[in-house]
Design an enzyme around this catalytic site. Structure first.
Site, PDB file in Angstrom:
ATOM      1  N   LYS A 149      55.601  24.528 -56.255  1.00 16.13           N
ATOM      2  CA  LYS A 149      56.654  23.929 -55.148  1.00 16.13           C
ATOM      3  C   LYS A 149      57.554  25.188 -54.793  1.00 16.13           C
ATOM      4  O   LYS A 149      57.487  26.322 -54.444  1.00 16.13           O
ATOM      5  CB  LYS A 149      57.137  22.480 -55.169  1.00 16.13           C
ATOM      6  CG  LYS A 149      56.007  21.837 -55.300  1.00 16.13           C
ATOM      7  CD  LYS A 149      56.409  20.330 -55.124  1.00 16.13           C
ATOM      8  CE  LYS A 149      55.029  19.371 -54.984  1.00 16.13           C
ATOM      9  NZ  LYS A 149      54.671  18.495 -55.838  1.00 16.13           N
TER      10      LYS A 149
ATOM     11  N   ASP B  82      55.988  18.857 -66.951  1.00 17.68           N
ATOM     12  CA  ASP B  82      55.591  19.317 -65.647  1.00 17.68           C
ATOM     13  C   ASP B  82      56.776  19.028 -64.726  1.00 17.68           C
ATOM     14  O   ASP B  82      57.141  18.214 -64.270  1.00 17.68           O
ATOM     15  CB  ASP B  82      54.406  18.143 -65.428  1.00 17.68           C
ATOM     16  CG  ASP B  82      53.798  18.787 -63.803  1.00 17.68           C
ATOM     17  OD1 ASP B  82      54.410  19.622 -63.366  1.00 17.68           O
ATOM     18  OD2 ASP B  82      52.919  18.053 -63.363  1.00 17.68           O
TER      19      ASP B  82
ATOM     20  N   TYR C 181      52.497  12.183 -61.956  1.00 16.47           N
ATOM     21  CA  TYR C 181      51.561  12.893 -60.968  1.00 16.47           C
ATOM     22  C   TYR C 181      51.397  14.341 -61.528  1.00 16.47           C
ATOM     23  O   TYR C 181      52.317  14.898 -61.764  1.00 16.47           O
ATOM     24  CB  TYR C 181      51.589  12.903 -59.444  1.00 16.47           C
ATOM     25  CG  TYR C 181      50.634  13.422 -58.849  1.00 16.47           C
ATOM     26  CD1 TYR C 181      49.316  13.149 -58.718  1.00 16.47           C
ATOM     27  CD2 TYR C 181      51.055  14.702 -57.941  1.00 16.47           C
ATOM     28  CE1 TYR C 181      48.360  13.767 -57.870  1.00 16.47           C
ATOM     29  CE2 TYR C 181      50.160  15.483 -57.511  1.00 16.47           C
ATOM     30  CZ  TYR C 181      48.837  15.190 -57.383  1.00 16.47           C
ATOM     31  OH  TYR C 181      47.947  15.869 -56.519  1.00 16.47           O
TER      32      TYR C 181
HETATM   33  C1  LIG Z   1      53.123  18.519 -56.548  1.00 20.62           C
HETATM   34  C2  LIG Z   1      53.127  18.623 -58.006  1.00 20.62           C
HETATM   35  C3  LIG Z   1      51.847  18.920 -58.706  1.00 20.62           C
HETATM   36  C4  LIG Z   1      50.521  19.419 -58.027  1.00 20.62           C
HETATM   37  O1  LIG Z   1      50.939  20.810 -57.308  1.00 20.62           O
HETATM   38  P1  LIG Z   1      50.236  21.261 -56.151  1.00 20.62           P
HETATM   39  O2  LIG Z   1      50.754  22.562 -55.713  1.00 20.62           O
HETATM   40  O3  LIG Z   1      50.059  20.318 -55.129  1.00 20.62           O
HETATM   41  O4  LIG Z   1      48.601  21.517 -56.693  1.00 20.62           O
HETATM   42  C5  LIG Z   1      51.890  18.657 -60.067  1.00 20.62           C
HETATM   43  N1  LIG Z   1      52.683  18.178 -60.563  1.00 20.62           N
HETATM   44  C6  LIG Z   1      53.821  17.731 -60.126  1.00 20.62           C
HETATM   45  C7  LIG Z   1      54.777  17.172 -60.872  1.00 20.62           C
HETATM   46  C8  LIG Z   1      53.803  17.918 -58.643  1.00 20.62           C
HETATM   47  O5  LIG Z   1      54.959  17.375 -58.036  1.00 20.62           O
END
Ligand SMILES: *Cc1c(COP(=O)(O)O)cnc(C)c1O
Length: 440
Positions: free
Chosen positions: A278, A250, A155
């Site tokens: 995060k 990511d 994701y």
């Molecule tokens: C949480 C997350 C996102 C999205 O971040 P948001 O601050 O919710 O937009 C993208 N990539 C990964 C791997 C994530 O865990």
């Protein structure tokens, strides 16, 4: 222990949460501002949270929970951490936003660049999604190519071109998983299964001349915890180099979580670009992307790839990030957190194997996931959909007894530095009792 167990069982009402949820539904789609919060895959209305403190959450009905969701990962120091609070209060004295450079930007920049081998330059944004979206645009702008590759089970936020799943057959182009994403966007995204080297080789051989980048969660943690073979990640790096394709890690969830350098540090792999979110904001809205200097030089105003933000590098948000990062850099921070997590999980996995339940716990550092299967799961397609029913049952039992997890079988749990060994052994006992009730 028996007493706590019974006592906590009679106390929990969701009356107030329920009323608030009914009201929220009249104002917001699904009553929420992010879909999983609506508790659709578990029973009852979502808890409306009043406050958090250290490892506890308190809801509007006055119930107290040991929190393993930790705001989906950002709260590696737990709730309401004194040094974050202090840092934010201090920043607030000077106002909330300037839309201009500030010393705090340099401070957090230095803290990160001095301690992460693979980041030469970094740009701050306001969410993980924004970081990913910007990194993808940068990869396209830098390479002059349009197609991107992602993996099923990873994701990357709600970026249009990444809300895409595999079409039928390997190496066919993606189809969107959300209404409102034009097919023309989905077509530029190739989706592959995780941990499948051969599939990856084939796609690169056929399409590398059109592929700008491959994006991966090096520790996939948004669809269960799908820990990859180290070899797969090493090969991924090698293949990207051979085919002139950029590699984006990511690390929005794994960054600063499994170690200061995230998955890159654990596996010793230098991606070309990284995305963060995060933890980097200490519970405030912050994201960032960064990596190789020559690539980052393509970002405006140095280069032609446009990306901007009114509230980017907001001083209040950065002050929370700075306070967090300073704690993370203290000697032994990650070792201690990982050890505590390991002790906690081993109480549960010992119980699971003694009882012979068809379950296992996948974990790395302070991230964990209850898998309703005995084998190691490395790909999204291995997750049996019966997991949902087991999880729903387990979730209600846990909530009734004061344990709060993310409300879906596909969400991982997090241990924070605020979780004491005593709290963790109490939680492990409760979890074991709930597993018994769930399976027996
Ligand atoms: C949480 C997350 C996102 C999205 O971040 P948001 O601050 O919710 O937009 C993208 N990539 C990964 C791997 C994530 O865990």
């Amino acid at each position: 222990m028996e007493d706590i167990f019974v006592q906590s069982l009679v106390m929990r009402s969701r009356k107030e949460s329920s009323l608030l949820f009914e009201e929220a539904k009249t104002m917001f789609p699904g009553g929420v501002h992010s879909p999983v919060r609506a508790f659709k895959s578990v029973d009852g209305p979502p808890l409306f949270i009043k406050r958090g403190d250290a490892y506890h959450l308190y809801d509007e009905d006055g119930n107290k929970y040991i929190d393993f969701c930790c705001s989906w990962g950002p709260l590696i120091l737990g709730h309401n951490h004194p040094s974050i609070k202090q840092s934010v209060m201090k920043a607030l004295e000077n106002g909330t936003s300037f839309g201009a450079p500030s010393r705090l930007g340099n401070e957090i920049g230095k803290l990160i660049l001095d301690n992460h081998r693979y980041i030469d330059k970094i740009r701050f944004v306001s969410s993980g999604t924004e970081a990913v979206m910007s990194a993808i645009r940068l990869a396209r702008g830098y390479t002059g190519k349009d197609k991107i590759v992602k993996f099923e089970g990873c994701y990357h936020g709600h970026v249009d071109s990444l809300l895409v799943k595999a079409g039928s057959g390997l190496a066919t182009f993606g189809v969107s998983t959300s209404a409102g994403v034009p097919e023309s966007f989905a077509k530029d995204t190739i989706v592959l299964p995780l941990n499948d080297l051969k599939g990856l080789e084939e796609v690169l051989e056929k399409n590398a001349k059109d592929i700008a980048c491959i994006i991966i969660e090096p520790i996939p943690a948004n669809n269960g915890l799908l820990i990859q073979d180290h070899n797969f990640l090493v090969w991924l790096r090698t293949l990207c180099d051979e085919h002139d394709v950029l590699l984006i890690f990511d690390e929005v969830i794994s960054g600063f979580r499994v170690g200061f350098e995230g998955a890159a540090g654990i596996y010793n792999i230098k991606a070309d670009l990284f995305t963060f979110g995060k933890i980097i904001g200490g519970g405030m809205p912050v994201g960032a992307y960064g990596g190789r200097k020559d690539i980052m030089a393509h970002i405006a105003p140095d280069g032609p790839v446009y990306q901007a933000g009114t509230l980017s590098a907001n001083p209040i948000s950065l002050s929370a990030g700075i306070a967090t990062i300073k704690e993370l850099l203290k000697d032994g921070f990650y070792e201690s957190l990982a050890q505590r997590t390991k002790n906690f999980l081993s109480i549960i996995s010992t119980h699971i194997s003694n009882k012979g339940y068809n379950m296992s716990i996948q974990s790395i550092g302070s991230i964990f996931w209850f898998a309703f299967a005995n084998e190691r799961i490395m790909e999204a397609s291995q997750i049996d959909s019966s997991a949902n029913e087991h999880f729903r049952k387990l979730y209600s039992l846990l909530l009734e007894r004061g344990i709060y997890l993310g409300p879906s079988a596909y969400e991982v749990g997090f241990v924070s530095d605020a979780h004491t060994p005593e709290a963790l052994s109490e939680a492990a006992e409760i979890i074991n009792q709930c597993l018994d009730l769930c399976f027996e």
